[in-house]
Design an enzyme around this catalytic site. Structure first.
Site, short mmCIF file in Angstrom:
data_model
loop_
_atom_site.label_atom_id
_atom_site.label_comp_id
_atom_site.label_asym_id
_atom_site.label_seq_id
_atom_site.Cartn_x
_atom_site.Cartn_y
_atom_site.Cartn_z
N ASP A 67 24.40 19.12 13.99
CA ASP A 67 25.46 20.00 12.82
C ASP A 67 26.07 20.97 13.43
OD1 ASP A 67 22.50 21.02 12.02
OD2 ASP A 67 22.34 19.87 10.62
N ASP A 136 14.76 18.32 0.22
CA ASP A 136 15.19 17.69 -0.91
C ASP A 136 15.16 16.19 0.73
OD1 ASP A 136 17.08 17.59 1.54
OD2 ASP A 136 19.02 17.53 -0.35
N HIS A 138 16.58 15.62 3.51
CA HIS A 138 17.34 15.51 4.80
C HIS A 138 17.10 15.69 6.18
CE1 HIS A 138 19.00 20.44 4.28
NE2 HIS A 138 18.55 19.80 5.44
N GLU A 143 22.71 13.95 3.32
CA GLU A 143 21.61 14.42 2.42
C GLU A 143 21.35 13.39 1.31
OE1 GLU A 143 20.74 17.89 2.52
OE2 GLU A 143 22.29 19.23 1.21
#
Ligand code: F6R
Length: 261
Positions: A67, A136, A138, A143
């Site tokens: 990313d 979270d 990811h 996400e």
């Protein structure tokens, strides 16, 4: 899915480095997928040590980033391409033009995702993809609620992720870009071997949900349950929420010698 529990992050890094060393020795043109962030750093440091001792070479390898932030000027120290060059690829013999990441500069942003998918495809796909996991759940920057079939695209970071990553931006959350380009979950699942590393207590909850919870877009890392070859490397702290930890330990301790991760 294979879950390996180690006493400390460095032992987890050695296992990942062993898998990469094997790939570099077997494949004439190995293709690596690289994660950034803190979790994989011990792996990169171990690989640099092995390179310096002449044990491995990246001269014929290619590498793709997972990313990239959108909107940071090229060469910004926290752009993921700069990060990986500084922490890893610039310290081994990977040719400069063998490293690619999604083009997060605002010019050409609309065409960047498809161009990146094409580059990966033309390289023959990724042999081994390293992954971290967000608090979270990811993977990459997919996400919660990301499509489990998603491809490389623009995503908006959650406030939680921007807060987590503010430590790389002088603890200033406003300096953390809101947008990123990330390989999609479908893109990640195309890699032939996925190796996720998670260390420390803050990863215990997302690891438990990803490994032992239901498959759900709310925990993007749970999509790894769909992949035929996944290795999850966790230290004791990150493993502390796993219900079946004893079974994973027993399975790894009794693994046949001929079966590497
Ligand atoms: C980084 C990436 C992210 C991180 C994750 C965990 O390229 O794709 O998914 O792996 O945010 O970050 P750390 O390792 O810093 O806790």
């Amino acid at each position: 899915m294979e879950i390996v529990i180690t006493s400390d992050p460095e032992s987890a890094a050695v296992i990942a480095a062993d898998a990469i060393e094997r790939l570099l020795k077997i494949e004439p043109n190995p293709v690596l997928g690289l994660a950034t962030g803190s979790s994989p750093l011990p792996i990169y440091h171990e690989l640099i040590r092995r390179y310096q001792r002449g044990i491995i070479s990246f001269a014929h390898a290619r590498a793709f980033l997972l990313d990239e932030y959108v909107g940071l000027e090229p060469g910004h120290p926290e752009a993921y391409k700069s990060f990986i060059q500084r922490e890893f690829t610039g310290q081994v013999d990977l040719p400069h033009d063998a490293l690619d990441g999604p083009d997060g500069t605002t010019k050409g942003l609309q065409s960047a995702p498809e161009a990146y998918e094409t580059l990966i495809r033309e390289a023959g796909g990724i042999d081994l993809q390293l992954l971290g996991i967000g608090s979270d759940g990811h993977i990459g920057f997919n996400e919660p609620t990301s499509s489990l079939g998603s491809r490389t695209r623009l995503k908006t970071l959650t406030d939680a992720t921007r807060r987590d990553n503010a430590r790389f931006f002088d603890n200033d959350i406003d300096a953390v870009p809101r947008h990123v380009l990330t390989q999609g979950i479908g893109t990640i699942l195309d890699a032939r071997h996925l190796v996720l590393i998670a260390t420390g207590e803050s990863k215990a909850a997302p690891i438990a949900l990803a490994v032992e919870g239901p498959l759900t877009a709310m925990i993007p890392a749970s999509a790894l349950q769909l992949h035929p070859r996944v290795t999850v490397l966790v230290d004791e702290a990150a493993a502390s929420g796993l219900l079946n930890a004893n079974y994973y330990r027993e399975a790894y301790e009794n693994k046949p010698d001929w079966q590497p991760i």
